[in-house]
Write a protein that holds these residues in place. Structure first.
Motif, PDB file in Angstrom:
ATOM      1  N   LYS A  82       0.900  -1.180   0.000  1.00 11.83           N
ATOM      2  CA  LYS A  82       0.000   0.000   0.000  1.00 11.83           C
ATOM      3  C   LYS A  82       0.918   1.204   0.000  1.00 11.83           C
ATOM      4  O   LYS A  82       1.603   1.459   0.995  1.00 11.83           O
ATOM      5  CB  LYS A  82      -0.879   0.028   1.251  1.00 11.83           C
ATOM      6  CG  LYS A  82      -1.977  -0.999   1.257  1.00 11.83           C
ATOM      7  CD  LYS A  82      -2.867  -0.814   2.504  1.00 11.83           C
ATOM      8  CE  LYS A  82      -3.360  -2.160   3.001  1.00 11.83           C
ATOM      9  NZ  LYS A  82      -2.419  -2.820   3.925  1.00 11.83           N
ATOM     10  N   ALA A  83       0.936   1.908  -1.127  1.00 10.98           N
ATOM     11  CA  ALA A  83       1.853   3.054  -1.253  1.00 10.98           C
ATOM     12  C   ALA A  83       1.556   4.104  -0.184  1.00 10.98           C
ATOM     13  O   ALA A  83       0.387   4.367   0.126  1.00 10.98           O
ATOM     14  CB  ALA A  83       1.698   3.682  -2.625  1.00 10.98           C
ATOM     15  N   THR A  84       2.619   4.671   0.364  1.00  7.17           N
ATOM     16  CA  THR A  84       2.445   5.796   1.288  1.00  7.17           C
ATOM     17  C   THR A  84       2.123   7.028   0.440  1.00  7.17           C
ATOM     18  O   THR A  84       2.790   7.298  -0.555  1.00  7.17           O
ATOM     19  CB  THR A  84       3.738   6.023   2.101  1.00  7.17           C
ATOM     20  OG1 THR A  84       4.034   4.805   2.785  1.00  7.17           O
ATOM     21  CG2 THR A  84       3.602   7.163   3.099  1.00  7.17           C
ATOM     22  N   ILE A  85       1.094   7.741   0.865  1.00 12.82           N
ATOM     23  CA  ILE A  85       0.697   8.939   0.106  1.00 12.82           C
ATOM     24  C   ILE A  85       1.196  10.148   0.878  1.00 12.82           C
ATOM     25  O   ILE A  85       0.703  10.432   1.977  1.00 12.82           O
ATOM     26  CB  ILE A  85      -0.831   8.969  -0.076  1.00 12.82           C
ATOM     27  CG1 ILE A  85      -1.235   7.737  -0.889  1.00 12.82           C
ATOM     28  CG2 ILE A  85      -1.297  10.256  -0.761  1.00 12.82           C
ATOM     29  CD1 ILE A  85      -2.703   7.439  -0.891  1.00 12.82           C
ATOM     30  N   GLY A  86       2.217  10.799   0.339  1.00 10.84           N
ATOM     31  CA  GLY A  86       2.810  11.938   1.060  1.00 10.84           C
ATOM     32  C   GLY A  86       3.708  11.453   2.186  1.00 10.84           C
ATOM     33  O   GLY A  86       4.779  10.929   1.951  1.00 10.84           O
ATOM     34  N   VAL A  87       3.222  11.596   3.417  1.00 11.20           N
ATOM     35  CA  VAL A  87       3.996  11.139   4.582  1.00 11.20           C
ATOM     36  C   VAL A  87       3.095  10.566   5.662  1.00 11.20           C
ATOM     37  O   VAL A  87       1.883  10.782   5.653  1.00 11.20           O
ATOM     38  CB  VAL A  87       4.795  12.286   5.259  1.00 11.20           C
ATOM     39  CG1 VAL A  87       5.987  12.737   4.468  1.00 11.20           C
ATOM     40  CG2 VAL A  87       3.898  13.442   5.625  1.00 11.20           C
TER      41      VAL A  87
END
Ligand SMILES: Nc1nc2c(ncn2[C@@H]2O[C@H](COP(=O)(O)OP(=O)(O)OP(=O)(O)O)[C@@H](O)[C@H]2O)c(=O)[nH]1
Ligand SMILES: [Mg+2]
Length: 259
Positions: A82-87
């Motif tokens: 699950k890609a990290t979006i931003g931080v």
């Protein structure tokens, strides 16, 4: 009365955790700096115990940054990406040489489209963890660029650098040996400390973060002691200059008196 819960018993550090490879480490001392040990014993650590130190984790997409942080902070592993979006960030509280010490671990996005959001959070880091995937050589090649970007927002002379190879479980010992040679070379060029971990098995994850916390703590206490010394020197200079003023003013008064 303290509002914070007590530090977990497995986050207490009494001795300096050792480095992973002597060829690429920030220092090879076996124990904490003697100035740090005595400052802690005498409770002369100033504001270190109340501060939160920022650590940023950067590197290509999908190299395992989030999994590494989650393994350490929550002792979990998710095999789905699950890609990290931003931080994202996690707080970890330690007790080092009897002093409370908090680390804020900033998990940044590796995906190009989120990079500009993530990079706005790079500023003010005490440590930078550049991560690559041991089963993907191009992710090691990109680490210098990640470091360069993170250093633009920080003071290169005071920030601590770590280079971490993740997913050790995915490669054979002979593949690992080859990869490690390259990684140590890169770490030396960066002046970073090298580690390899697996978030799937948990290998070295706790040891690595304890080393990060301990070296960050050591650097914070040394900086605090330096600041205190500088302040003391400043006071001596001020007292001396005040002395001169007193002398001058008394001389002036004297002149006035005799006129
Ligand atoms: N076998 C193995 N797989 C891992 C390991 N660490 C992470 N993975 C897998 O690699 C994929 C990516 O992991 P993440 O931690 O989400 O990667 P990331 O670096 O945070 O990615 P971004 O947030 O997009 O930058 C996931 O499918 C994980 O399950 C590991 O130590 N071993
Ligand atoms: Mg992530």
């Amino acid at each position: 009365m303290s509002v914070l819960p007590p530090v977990r018993r497995d986050r207490i550090v009494a001795d300096l955790p050792q480095c992973f490879k002597k060829e690429a480490c920030l220092h090879t001392r076996d124990s904490f700096h003697s100035k740090v040990t005595s400052a802690c014993k005498q409770q002369r650590t100033g504001t270190v115990g109340f501060r939160i130190s920022k650590v940023i984790v950067v590197g290509d997409l999908s190299v395992g940054k989030t999994c590494m942080i989650n393994r350490f902070c929550k002792d979990v592993f998710d095999k789905n990406y699950k890609a990290t979006i931003g931080v994202d960030f996690e707080m970890e509280r330690f007790e080092i040489l009897g002093v409370p010490f908090s680390l804020q671990l900033w998990d940044t996005a590796g995906q190009e489209r989120f990079k500009c959001i993530a990079s706005t959070y790079y500023r003010g880091a005490q440590a930078i963890i550049v991560t690559f995937d041991l089963s993907n050589i191009s992710s090691l090649e990109h680490t210098k660029q990640w470091l360069q970007d993170a250093l633009k927002e920080n003071d290169p002379s005071s920030v601590l650098l770590f280079l971490v190879g993740s997913k050790k479980d995915l490669i054979s010992p002979s593949q690992y040996a080859l990869m490690e040679q390259d990684a140590i070379k890169v770490a030396k060029e960066m002046q970073a400390e090298y580690w390899s971990v697996s978030s799937l098995t948990g290998e070295n994850v706790k040891e690595f973060f304890f080393r990060v916390a301990s070296l960050t703590f050591e650097a914070s206490v040394l900086a605090e002691l330096e600041k205190t010394n500088a302040r003391k020197i400043g006071e001596v200079v001020r007292i001396n200059s005040n002395d001169r003023n007193l002398y001058q003013s008394s001389k002036k008064n004297k002149q006035k008196c005799c006129q």
